[in-house]
Design an enzyme around this catalytic site. Sequence first.
Site, short mmCIF file in Angstrom:
data_model
loop_
_atom_site.label_atom_id
_atom_site.label_comp_id
_atom_site.label_asym_id
_atom_site.label_seq_id
_atom_site.Cartn_x
_atom_site.Cartn_y
_atom_site.Cartn_z
N LYS A 69 0.82 -1.21 0.00
CA LYS A 69 0.00 0.00 0.00
C LYS A 69 0.85 1.26 0.00
O LYS A 69 0.47 2.28 -0.57
CB LYS A 69 -0.95 0.02 1.20
CG LYS A 69 -2.12 -0.94 1.04
CD LYS A 69 -3.23 -0.57 2.00
CE LYS A 69 -4.38 -1.54 1.91
NZ LYS A 69 -5.43 -1.27 2.90
N LYS B 287 -8.53 -9.70 -10.11
CA LYS B 287 -9.62 -9.75 -9.12
C LYS B 287 -10.67 -8.68 -9.42
O LYS B 287 -10.33 -7.60 -9.87
CB LYS B 287 -9.04 -9.48 -7.72
CG LYS B 287 -8.82 -10.75 -6.91
CD LYS B 287 -8.33 -10.43 -5.53
CE LYS B 287 -9.32 -10.86 -4.47
NZ LYS B 287 -8.76 -10.84 -3.12
N LYS C 113 -13.00 -2.52 -7.07
CA LYS C 113 -13.62 -1.20 -7.20
C LYS C 113 -12.73 -0.26 -8.00
O LYS C 113 -13.21 0.65 -8.66
CB LYS C 113 -13.87 -0.63 -5.80
CG LYS C 113 -14.31 0.80 -5.74
CD LYS C 113 -15.61 1.02 -6.49
CE LYS C 113 -15.90 2.50 -6.69
NZ LYS C 113 -16.99 2.75 -7.61
#
Length: 351
Positions: free
Chosen positions: A120, A212, A215
């Site tokens: 991240k 995957k 969003k």
Amino acid sequence: MATPTAGGFKPRVFSGMQPTHTLHLGNYLGALVRWVEMQKTHDCIYCVVDMHAITTAQDPADLTRSIREVAAAYIAAGIDPRGSILFNQSQVAEHAELAWVFNCVARLGWLNRMTQFKEKAGKDRENASIGLYDYPVLMAADILAYKATHVPVGEDQKQHLELTRDIAQKFNNDYAARIAERGFGEQYFPLTEPVIGGPAARVMSLRDGSKKMSKSDPSDYSRINLTDDADAIAQKIRKAKTDPDALPSEEKGLETRPEADNLVGIYAALKSVTKQQALDEIGGRQFSAFKSALVDLAVEKLGPITSEMRRLLADPAEIDRILADGASRARGIAAPIMREVREIVGFVGGC
Ligand code: TRP
């Protein structure tokens, strides 16, 4: 896994999702279905982890909307806000308070190993928030503020659950004498077990079977959102990427066909059967015929959920009321635990 949940703890489930986006079919089949199921066998606490969300920059108005949306998705999917506890994290101050104590238990070296932080934070690590680095400690506090014994999560959260156990164990060891002296049992915190996966642990993009469902994918056709109406669901399935061959009759025949594998997986999960059972029914069909069956099934199973979600979102005050009620019940469990933690650590006073 045969690791014992440290003796004598009442089975209790805790889990949470970040309100950073609208939920989609992957969140539903990968997590929510399992959460709903666990309500039958466990006391469950389901949290909208808004404090985790601000570890990366959020627009405040979007955050507010997302918190309500995730809460609505939980309820629409079948989480019963009366039988279970449903709330947003920031309303229960014990999460932050226990996280501070755990900050002083966890070691820098443990956090340095967390792979999700590395992903991240990316290259610009110096510019990541301290909160992002500390994220797994807050997660441990979420779970242990309720002495939760089971946490249904995705595979990607396994390492964070290990850290939660390490923190529990170190706290139990560091304060062993004090815990015993005060009569708080042999182990103060349980060694929480992860419960990995849902009926379809990996739901992939409808546009690319190797990615995957997410969003952040720029194409809305890549995912079915839990706010999509029946028409949108049907259209997205009809447009989903396929290959030219008929469906195989054996699961092995899906191995090199990611799009077919994904759609069959979605079909099977929505029907609560295995992929092989699904292929026993639909193997040999062309995609056009299979897609019609999948559209009917998806509209039948998801339509009521997405319409319930839109109904709930039309009344934000009702969602806020449900969250406030859940928060007060959550506090009822966490506050006495936090009081004991203060006493164990040696603090004076404590309300
Ligand atoms: N880190 C989890 C995720 O991204 C969300 C989360 C925060 C969580 N606190 C938790 C999950 C406690 C389970 C238990 O999926």
